[in-house]
Scaffold this active site. Structure first.
Site, PDB file in Angstrom:
ATOM      1  CB  CYS A   1      -0.958  -0.052   1.192  1.00 35.15           C
ATOM      2  SG  CYS A   1      -2.108   1.319   1.238  1.00 35.15           S
TER       3      CYS A   1
ATOM      4  CG  ASP B   1      -7.387  -2.420  -3.256  1.00 39.17           C
ATOM      5  OD1 ASP B   1      -8.104  -1.738  -2.501  1.00 39.17           O
ATOM      6  OD2 ASP B   1      -6.144  -2.446  -3.168  1.00 39.17           O
TER       7      ASP B   1
ATOM      8  CG  HIS C   1      -6.143  -2.189   0.328  1.00 42.10           C
ATOM      9  ND1 HIS C   1      -5.362  -1.706  -0.685  1.00 42.10           N
ATOM     10  CD2 HIS C   1      -5.620  -1.681   1.468  1.00 42.10           C
ATOM     11  CE1 HIS C   1      -4.413  -0.939  -0.187  1.00 42.10           C
ATOM     12  NE2 HIS C   1      -4.541  -0.906   1.122  1.00 42.10           N
TER      13      HIS C   1
END
Lengths: 362, 125
Positions: A152, A307, A336
């Site tokens: 991320c 996601d 995610h």
């Protein structure tokens, strides 16, 4: 007294219809899970701290186990949420999986910032923290090259770091759900429109952006599903102990956010979400221009089809910008978080990462 | 007495959730995409920040008036400790570098001495 009343209720149950018994027991179990039971243990893979700086810690995992892969892996996590999602629980941990297969795994844990850390920017994290961590990893492993794994926002930071340090021996980069192109970040692009979202005023007033505020933004992407969905699932499958354990682990992690240092948040929202500087080679970190073409390490870039926080369109453009000879982009059927935890991750994604790292480390 | 109920409250709740989700998610998503929503959210945030700023200022004034440290002052003390830690780290790094240089120098010296010794030994013979 409460105990005796509960006992009386339990014996009264025997006289009631079966459906009521079942529903009462289900209700009782749900209440126990939510209110009584202790939080599950997380981050159980053995580790040692090999370096600290301010609140950040660098961990080495399973230091006593045999390391068969000569290129150590440094994991770099986001500044928000806690990195134990990478080592959630035995049997459901990317770190455990990799270390069990002979990889020398390190994790840079940014820690929980206090008000005194509100001035920390990406400049500090990328130019003061990560280079030191890389140096410590290389020295501890007695290795000449390193693999970086960013998840991320940690992936975005890893990318910026690699672009600014072409002289360092970075052999491989693995990126998980990493936003690079912010031109279309879904609802975030609309909400963070600089005409309406005054990031400067927010940072100047609060200094440190509360974890609840970040969490609220994420949950707002799908309000009904985010707020009620987990409880409906719990009630529905409370008889399944494995499900309940995983549910508790995930809820613990989701509620365990950490604040975002104000100045880093100003850059994240202002320069990336609002001005999209990174993909356009227009981002400067402590006066140095970040040029993605300077990245030459092997690249494995993974995005999640489901996601909603970082859509695959935000991750994919990186591969066209870097100069890496070996580069791959995969869209996997996850969200995610499920890109690193859960059955799909355990069965498909962990082995995919491990195989790629092994192939590219010899 | 019958052993079943005419309805299951949990299933009813689940069905209610599923139907609400199916019927409302689309509507909510459309609303969330609207520019007016972003504008409204921005306005709400600005009002909140204005109130927060006022509260911060009032709290700071009050704490100063009763001779108590403000949050910023406490954080400043923590910053001083962090600065000391940074200096120690710089010293540690410097020392490590010096030791490495010293090790290299000793190693070179060692080789030179070995060479000298072997030369002497050769001369003696």
């Amino acid at each position: 007294m409460v105990y005796s009343i509960t006992n009386q209720l339990d014996s009264l149950l025997d006289t009631l219809p079966d459906d009521i018994k079942v529903n009462y027991r289900r209700y009782k179990r749900v209440m126990d899970v939510i209110t009584k039971e202790a939080d599950p243990l997380v981050g159980q893979t053995p580790k040692e701290v090999i370096w600290t700086k301010n609140i950040a810690k660098l961990y080495r995992y399973q230091p006593q186990s045999k390391k068969t892969n000569r290129v150590p892996i440094l994991m770099i996590y986001a500044l928000i949420n806690k990195p134990y999602i990478l080592d959630l629980t035995p049997g459901n941990s990317l770190i455990e999986y990799l270390t069990n297969l002979g990889h020398d795994v390190y994790l840079l844990d940014w820690g929980t910032p206090g008000y005194e850390d509100r001035h920390l920017k990406f400049d500090h994290y990328i130019l003061d923290y990560i280079p030191k961590a890389v140096k410590k990893v290389l020295k501890t492993s007695e290795a000449s090259e390193i693999s970086l794994l960013g998840y991320c926002m940690g992936g975005t930071m890893t990318t910026i770091f690699a672009a600014l340090h072409p002289q360092l021996p970075i052999r491989n980069i693995v990126l998980l759900t990493t936003p690079i192109d912010f031109s279309d970040a879904g609802l975030y692009t609309k909400w963070l429109d600089e005409r309406y979202y005054n990031v400067d005023k927010l940072v100047d007033t609060l200094g440190l952006i509360p974890a609840e505020m970040i969490d609220f933004g994420n949950k707002l992407l799908n309000p009904i599903g985010s707020y009620y969905g987990p409880y409906v699932s719990l009630v529905d499958r409370v008889d399944n102990e494995k499900f309940v354990t995983n549910w508790k682990l995930m809820q613990k992690w989701l509620a365990d956010g950490i604040p975002f240092t104000g100045e880093a948040y100003r850059q994240w929202i202002g320069e990336l979400y609002q001005q999209n500087k990174l993909i356009n080679d227009d981002l400067y970190i402590r006066g140095q221009r970040v040029e993605l073409r300077k990245i030459t390490a092997n690249l494995l870039n993974i995005a999640g089809k489901k996601d909603v926080i970082v859509n695959p369109k935000q991750a994919e453009p990186l591969n066209a910008k870097v100069s890496s000879e070996h580069k791959a982009f995969h869209i996997v059927d996850t969200g995610h978080v499920s890109v690193v935890t859960g059955s799909k991750a355990i069965n498909d994604i962990h082995p995919m990462i491990e195989k790629w790292l092994t192939q590219n480390s010899n | 007495m019958t052993n079943t109920l005419p309805f299951d409250p949990f299933n009813m709740w689940k069905t209610f959730y599923e139907q609400t989700d199916a019927n409302w998610t689309g509507v909510i998503q459309e609303m969330l995409k609207k520019e007016s929503f972003s504008e409204g959210m921005g306005e709400t945030l600005n009002h909140y920040l204005q109130a927060q700023k006022l509260m911060n200022e009032k709290t700071e004034t009050f704490l100063k008036s009763v001779n108590l440290p403000t949050r910023s002052e406490v954080a400043d003390v923590a910053s001083l400790v962090i600065n000391v830690e940074s200096k120690l780290e710089a010293l540690e790094d410097g020392l490590e570098e010096e030791i490495n240089q010293l090790k290299i120098a000793i190693s070179i010296l060692d080789k030179k001495i070995d060479k000298l010794l072997s030369t002497f030994e050769g001369t003696e013979k």
